[in-house]
Each structure stands twice: as structure tokens, then as C-alpha cells.
Design an enzyme around this catalytic site. Structure first.
Site, PDB file in Angstrom:
ATOM      1  N   PRO A   9     142.010  35.046  -7.566  1.00  0.00           N
ATOM      2  CG  PRO A   9     143.530  36.821  -7.118  1.00  0.00           C
ATOM      3  CD  PRO A   9     142.531  36.443  -7.642  1.00  0.00           C
ATOM      4  CG  ASN A  10     147.960  34.198  -6.330  1.00  0.00           C
ATOM      5  OD1 ASN A  10     148.755  33.794  -6.933  1.00  0.00           O
ATOM      6  ND2 ASN A  10     147.833  34.904  -5.485  1.00  0.00           N
ATOM      7  NE  ARG A  17     147.673  31.175  -2.349  1.00  0.00           N
ATOM      8  CZ  ARG A  17     146.567  31.827  -2.253  1.00  0.00           C
ATOM      9  NH1 ARG A  17     145.209  31.355  -2.198  1.00  0.00           N
ATOM     10  NH2 ARG A  17     146.586  32.451  -1.478  1.00  0.00           N
ATOM     11  CE1 TYR A  22     143.836  30.302   1.976  1.00  0.00           C
ATOM     12  CE2 TYR A  22     146.175  30.379   1.478  1.00  0.00           C
ATOM     13  CZ  TYR A  22     144.867  31.237   1.947  1.00  0.00           C
ATOM     14  OH  TYR A  22     145.466  32.443   1.775  1.00  0.00           O
ATOM     15  CG  ASN A  73     138.056  32.201  -2.307  1.00  0.00           C
ATOM     16  OD1 ASN A  73     138.302  33.358  -1.760  1.00  0.00           O
ATOM     17  ND2 ASN A  73     138.468  30.555  -1.977  1.00  0.00           N
ATOM     18  CB  ALA A  76     144.649  38.582  -2.488  1.00  0.00           C
ATOM     19  CD  GLU A  97     133.114  37.176   0.779  1.00  0.00           C
ATOM     20  OE1 GLU A  97     131.997  37.993   1.308  1.00  0.00           O
ATOM     21  OE2 GLU A  97     134.245  37.888   1.216  1.00  0.00           O
ATOM     22  CG  HIS A  99     137.530  33.908   2.333  1.00  0.00           C
ATOM     23  ND1 HIS A  99     137.906  34.743   1.303  1.00  0.00           N
ATOM     24  CD2 HIS A  99     135.931  34.838   2.571  1.00  0.00           C
ATOM     25  CE1 HIS A  99     137.403  35.348   0.935  1.00  0.00           C
ATOM     26  NE2 HIS A  99     136.173  35.816   2.029  1.00  0.00           N
ATOM     27  NE  ARG A 106     145.431  33.392   6.624  1.00  0.00           N
ATOM     28  CZ  ARG A 106     145.440  33.238   5.033  1.00  0.00           C
ATOM     29  NH1 ARG A 106     144.265  33.130   4.835  1.00  0.00           N
ATOM     30  NH2 ARG A 106     146.727  33.498   5.151  1.00  0.00           N
TER      31      ARG A 106
END
Ligand code: DQA
Length: 150
Positions: A9-10, A17, A22, A73, A76, A97, A99, A106
Site C-alpha cells: 500500500p501507498n 509521497r 522516501y 515491500n 505499513a 523484505e 524497505h 523511525r
């Protein structure tokens, strides 16, 4: 060899964004960089992005008959989706995985991943380079699994 590049998502909004977190690279730029490396490594890539948990689960289920490894990825969903975690555990395909940001540096809720325990490994904080490193890792993991199955 075929490898699935899965984005959650996103991530379709990359570029516009939260650029301070990012960067300004778009998802289509990342896919193009990966396609160039994939040609060099002589593997094929399938790119898939969805904002919906169920779609990502369905795509992971399909990977068993289609791809030798997955670069994922989960956005969230990383932090709370037991359903995605179980889907990864259910398919016998190595999942890496990735990111863009360093999730360990964070907010507290981002520091925990429910995905990592079932992933082959995690790359976090290296921006789009992380996807390229994941591709090299995916190819070598899938190749050694293929050898092991012979
Ligand atoms: C992300 C980190 C997640 O915490 C966040 O929800 C994202 C992007 C990353 O690539 O840094 O959507 O997965």
C-alpha cells in the site's frame, strides 16, 4: 528464472509521497532500474503493486507455480499483517523484505516487522538501492534452492 517484485500500500505514490522520507524516485523508476539489472542477471521480473491486503495474499499464493523468489515491500502491512505473514509462511518460495526507509530508526510502531521472521532476510534504509541488492540476493537464493532440489 522468474522473480516477483511485490509492492504494498501507498507505494504507488512514491515520488510525491513524503519525499523527505522516501525520496523523489517513483515506483516506475525503481521497476525500470530493476529491469535493467534483471537483463544483466538474465532473469525475468514480474512487477505487481496493490493497496489491498487480500490482493497481495492472492498474488503470493500464485507465486508457487510462477516465480522462484519474491522481493516484497509490504508498506505499513509490515507492522501488523499476520495474514501476509502467514501467506509467506505458506508458500515455499524465498521472500526478501525491502524497505526504502530505515524502519528501525523511525517511529516505534515501525521498528517491529511481523514479516521478517518468515522472510529470507530484510533490507532497510538503502532507498531504491535496496531493491537492486534484493534482486541480486533473490537470484542467488533461488539458484541455490534450485540446486538443492536437483
Ligand atoms: C516502508 C516503511 C513502512 O513503515 C511504511 O508504512 C511504508 C514504506 C518503506 O519502504 O520504507 O509504506 O515499507
Amino acid at each position: 528464472m522468474q522473480i516477483l517484485v511485490l509492492n504494498g500500500p501507498n507505494l504507488n505514490l512514491l515520488g510525491m509521497r513524503e519525499p523527505e522520507t522516501y525520496g523523489t524516485i517513483t515506483l516506475s523508476d525503481i521497476c525500470s532500474e530493476m529491469d535493467i539489472l534483471a537483463r544483466e542477471l538474465e532473469v525475468g521480473l514480474t512487477h505487481y503493486q496493490s493497496n489491498h491486503e487480500g490482493d497481495l495474499i492472492d498474488r503470493l499464493h500464485q507465486t508457487m507455480s510462477k516465480e522462484a523468489a519474491v522481493i516484497f515491500n509490504p508498506g505499513a502491512f509490515t507492522h501488523y499483517s499476520y495474514a501476509l505473514r502467514d501467506a509467506i509462511a505458506a508458500v515455499s518460495v524465498p521472500v526478501i523484505e525491502v524497505h526504502l526507509s530505515n524502519i528501525h530508526a523511525r517511529e516505534k510502531f515501525r521498528r517491529h516487522s511481523v514479516i521478517t521472521p518468515v522472510a529470507a532476510g530484510q533490507i532497510s534504509g538503502l532507498g531504491s538501492t535496496g531493491y537492486l541488492l534484493a534482486l541480486r540476493a533473490a537470484v542467488s537464493l533461488a539458484a541455490s534452492e534450485e540446486e538443492g532440489n536437483e
